[in-house]
Write an enzyme that holds these catalytic residues in place. Structure first.
Site, PDB file in Angstrom:
ATOM      1  N   ILE A  80       0.821  -1.203   0.000  1.00 58.45           N
ATOM      2  CA  ILE A  80       0.000   0.000   0.000  1.00 58.45           C
ATOM      3  C   ILE A  80       0.860   1.261   0.000  1.00 58.45           C
ATOM      4  CG2 ILE A  80      -1.826   1.239   1.238  1.00 58.45           C
ATOM      5  CD1 ILE A  80      -2.540  -1.628   0.104  1.00 58.45           C
ATOM      6  N   GLU A  81       1.922   1.252   0.795  1.00 55.53           N
ATOM      7  CA  GLU A  81       2.754   2.447   0.953  1.00 55.53           C
ATOM      8  C   GLU A  81       3.543   2.797  -0.300  1.00 55.53           C
ATOM      9  OE1 GLU A  81       2.864   4.596   3.377  1.00 55.53           O
ATOM     10  OE2 GLU A  81       1.511   3.524   4.705  1.00 55.53           O
ATOM     11  N   SER A  82       4.162   1.797  -0.937  1.00 57.61           N
ATOM     12  CA  SER A  82       5.108   2.100  -2.021  1.00 57.61           C
ATOM     13  C   SER A  82       5.073   1.105  -3.173  1.00 57.61           C
ATOM     14  CB  SER A  82       6.525   2.104  -1.448  1.00 57.61           C
ATOM     15  OG  SER A  82       6.857   0.788  -1.017  1.00 57.61           O
TER      16      SER A  82
END
Length: 189
Positions: free
Chosen positions: A133-135
């Protein structure tokens, strides 16, 4: 080179294989075709290298186990979130199978290490999926807010978790250092 070798060993091309005296070559094959035999300085004969002494021990495989995803599923420990927001995000990812495939391929370089660290710390395994989700598991990712790395650390948060940042180095992009820091941070929370 030839002079050096001549001083190290002598070659027997016609010995009968009988007893030898100092400096005299030793025959290795007493019967059958004649092979040259060698003697080290100090009259020490060389012996044949057997098959057992040349076999190589098996090398341990460094490949991640085939059941890594099952290992992740078994480690799920967070309560299920059944909200409209979660369903919207599920639909968004479900409509982008190519993106999921790229992220999954990219994660294969890092996911085993993250799973190992999460298990070692006895943390919920869902956290291993946070970089999706983050990167999208891109260690070089940078957000418009200046968060960087696979775990998307902001500069000040990275510094508070000992992630060095200067003109030559940014540990927020270092997979091992940032994973340690991210798990430290999540444990602290």
């Amino acid at each position: 080179m030839g002079l050096f070798l001549a001083g190290c060993a002598t070659v027997d091309t016609g010995s009968t294989g009988g007893p030898t005296t100092a400096g005299e070559p030793v025959s290795i094959a007493p019967s059958g075709p004649r092979l040259p035999s060698y003697r080290l300085p100090g009259n020490i004969p060389l012996s044949d290298i057997g098959v057992a002494s040349t076999s190589v021990p098996p090398v341990a495989s460094l490949a991640a186990p085939a059941d890594l995803w099952e290992r992740i599923r078994r480690g799920f420990a967070m309560t299920d979130l059944d909200t409209d927001l979660v369903r919207d995000q599920e639909r968004w990812y479900a409509t982008r199978p190519d993106y999921i495939q790229r992220m999954t391929e990219r994660s294969s370089r890092y996911l085993f290490h993250i799973v190992e660290e999460i298990e070692r710390r006895n943390m919920p395994m869902e956290l291993a999926l946070l970089p999706f989700i983050e990167s999208a598991f891109n260690p070089q990712a940078v957000s418009s807010a200046r968060a960087a790395g696979m775990w998307q650390f902001m500069p000040a948060t990275g510094q508070s978790f000992d992630l060095k940042q200067n003109a030559f180095r940014d540990d927020r992009r270092d997979v091992l250092a940032s994973t340690r820091a991210a798990l430290d941070y999540l444990q602290q929370l």
